[in-house]
Design a protein around this motif. Structure first.
Motif, short mmCIF file in Angstrom:
data_model
loop_
_atom_site.label_atom_id
_atom_site.label_comp_id
_atom_site.label_asym_id
_atom_site.label_seq_id
_atom_site.Cartn_x
_atom_site.Cartn_y
_atom_site.Cartn_z
N GLU B 136 -16.18 6.27 12.35
CA GLU B 136 -16.10 6.46 10.91
C GLU B 136 -17.47 6.30 10.27
OE1 GLU B 136 -12.94 3.90 9.61
OE2 GLU B 136 -11.51 5.34 10.47
N GLY B 138 -20.34 6.93 11.72
CA GLY B 138 -21.09 8.12 12.06
C GLY B 138 -20.66 9.32 11.23
N ARG B 139 -19.36 9.49 11.11
CA ARG B 139 -18.85 10.62 10.33
C ARG B 139 -19.28 10.51 8.87
NH1 ARG B 139 -13.68 10.44 12.94
NH2 ARG B 139 -13.77 11.86 14.71
N SER B 140 -19.18 9.30 8.33
CA SER B 140 -19.49 9.16 6.91
C SER B 140 -20.97 9.41 6.65
CB SER B 140 -19.07 7.77 6.40
OG SER B 140 -19.98 6.79 6.85
N MET B 143 -22.51 13.03 10.50
CA MET B 143 -22.74 13.48 11.86
C MET B 143 -21.61 14.41 12.32
SD MET B 143 -24.12 10.20 13.92
CE MET B 143 -25.59 9.34 13.38
#
Ligand SMILES: Nc1ncnc2c1ncn2[C@@H]1O[C@H](COP(=O)(O)OP(=O)(O)OP(=O)(O)O)[C@@H](O)[C@H]1O
Ligand SMILES: [Mg+2]
Lengths: 259, 258
Positions: B136, B138-140, B143
């Motif tokens: 989460e 990384g995604r936020s 990425m």
């Protein structure tokens, strides 16, 4: 706060979200203007976390729309009106505009504080390393951790980790920042330092949506307090109005429990 | 007892060229098959993460097949049975001026294919051990899946993967003996050839056993260094050190019982 303008940064329109058959968000709409600080409060399980995760597309929504700076996030509307999730690449691109700070920090444990901060600017935005490092050092200074650049997360206290996490999110130069109970995993003595950083951020004009149980922070820093209850937005207004003259009976009940 | 110490010491300390070639082949085949296994295992583990059945079902089939049949059968099947069935015949090829016989290619591929299935499970477990919050975060930060895997998830999974990976290589070293059945002159077949000429069976098999013990022990020391270097982590429960596993004191479940 003084920096507010009429420009809408975050628009959530009629958000519906279910986990299986269980409806968690029952049509929430929220608009956040540039520079505004919105504090979300509500009982446990009311859907606060779920709602801000939807803004950042960490959760899929069943219907409704999210726009950031006017651009619709994450979904395309098909000809028949149903929503389809956008490509992974587009979603990743859209997420850059929104910083997120988690309850449990979620720093990358295999990287130092500095590496945590420069990671996304270099890897995602393609910032040259030297510039990213300079920016990270400035950010660490800003959150009061200039001397901790080389420390791994495991060597930092909870409050320090959370401040690094805030710096990491800021390094992407987001349009807005989302905070999900940023201080509730912290020892009481380190809560203040994190709230202080957030307060300074608010004063500098950052657009913020904050889920918190720190009513003192809400009172002092929020431009608007929004009350969620069982997946619905039941009341919103300036902090003094919500805290002193709540109109909705369930707001009154909630506040009488927490204040 | 019929034991000739002279023969024993001679072959142990001054191995003939046949032996040295066998030793060399054992090492080369092990390393190459392990590399192939790691690459296949990584690809398989990543595909298995997919929610698309077209991607993860073939991987499950592959793992099922490789784990459900004996390695020896796989080796013979790939080299001998496919050729006999007129489906595929390994040809000698020349690579960088080096002639690589078909059976050695088959040996590397068969061992690598088999290893890939085990590595897939190990890497999958390693990936599974990484906290969901890392995804989460990384995604936020914007990425993509590939970046997230490469920069955030796999480096953390690696620490969990290193100890079982070391064990896999230990198994691999020993499993190379199986490719003797397709005529690859690794250590075991070399020994067999020497015994058929000298008739010193007991001495020479003792020597080959000691050779393997040496190889796996040396690897054990390297593994310990590897775990120190990469296995160190801020996880509270780090795996027991390689030495304790080498002598079988713990973690039976990490080994795959061969
Ligand atoms: N992944 C999930 N699967 C199923 N139900 C979920 C999931 N995540 C949250 N829920 C449910 O959704 C509801 C709202 O959860 P959410 O975490 O958004 O509440 P919250 O307001 O943040 O509460 P808290 O103050 O305790 O953090 C809860 O009833 C919770 O059990
Ligand atoms: Mg929550």
């Amino acid at each position: 706060m003084a920096h507010q303008s009429d420009e809408l940064i975050i628009e959530a329109l009629n958000i519906h979200k279910s986990f299986g058959d269980l409806q968690i968000l029952k049509g929430i709409s929220l608009q956040v203007r540039r520079g505004e600080v919105v504090v979300l409060i509500g009982a446990s399980g009311s859907g606060k976390t779920t709602f801000i995760r939807c803004i950042n597309l960490l959760e899929e929504i069943q219907s409704g729309q999210i726009r950031v700076s006017g651009h619709p996030m994450g979904y395309r509307t098909k000809a028949d009106g149903s929503l389809v999730r956008d490509s992974e690449r587009n979603i990743a691109r859209q997420r850059r505009d929104i910083g997120m700070v988690f309850q449990r920090f979620n720093l990358f444990p295999h990287m130092t504080a500095l590496e945590n901060i420069i990671e996304a600017p270099i890897q995602v935005l393609g910032v040259p390393r030297k510039a990213a490092v300079e920016q990270a050092q400035a950010l660490l200074k800003r959150v009061g951790l200039a001397d901790k650049a080389g420390h791994y997360p495991s060597m930092l206290s909870g409050g320090q980790q959370q401040r690094v996490a805030i710096a990491r999110a800021l390094a992407m130069k987001p349009q807005a920042m989302l905070f999900d109970e940023p201080t509730s995993a912290l020892d009481p003595e380190t809560v203040g330092e994190v709230l202080q950083v957030m307060k300074e951020l608010a004063e500098e004009g950052m657009t913020m949506v904050v889920v918190t149980h720190e009513m003192g922070f809400a009172r002092e820093v929020a431009d608007r307090v929004v009350v969620l209850d069982q997946g619905e937005l039941i009341e919103q207004g300036p902090p003094e109005q919500i805290f002193s003259h709540p109109t909705h009976p369930r707001t009154q009940a909630f506040l009488s429990r927490v204040l | 007892m019929n034991f000739n110490w002279d023969v024993f010491w001679q072959y142990l300390l001054q191995p003939s060229g046949v032996y040295l070639t066998g030793l060399w082949l054992t090492c080369v085949i092990s390393v190459l098959a392990m590399l192939l296994g790691c690459v296949l295992g990584l690809a398989a583990a990543l595909l298995r993460l997919s929610r698309n059945p077209l991607l993860h079902l073939p991987v499950r089939f592959y793992v099922w097949l490789m784990r459900g049949t004996p390695l020896l059968v796989q080796i013979v099947f790939l080299y001998t049975a496919l050729a006999a069935g007129g489906i595929f015949r390994f040809q000698d090829i020349e690579l960088f001026g080096l002639l690589i016989p078909g059976n050695i290619q088959a040996a590397i591929i068969a061992l690598g294919l088999n290893e890939g299935a085990y590595m897939a499970e190990i890497i999958r477990a390693g990936i599974g051990a990484v906290d969901k919050g890392q995804y989460e975060a990384g995604r936020s930060l914007g990425m993509t899946f590939a970046k997230l895997m490469r920069r955030i998830v796999l480096p953390q999974a690696f620490r969990v993967i290193v100890p079982p990976l070391g064990n896999e290589f230990n198994v691999m070293l020993k499993n190379t003996t199986l490719v003797s059945v397709i005529g690859v002159q690794e250590l075991l077949l070399s020994t067999q050839m020497v015994t058929s000429a000298t008739f010193r069976v007991f001495e020479l098999y003792l020597v080959v056993a000691i050779y393997f013990l040496l190889l796996t022990t040396l690897w054990g020391f390297f593994q310990r260094w590897l775990e120190k270097r990469f296995g160190q982590s801020d996880r509270p429960s780090s795996p027991p050190p390689a030495t304790s596993r080498m002598f079988g004191r713990s973690t039976l479940k990490l080994l795959r019982g061969r």
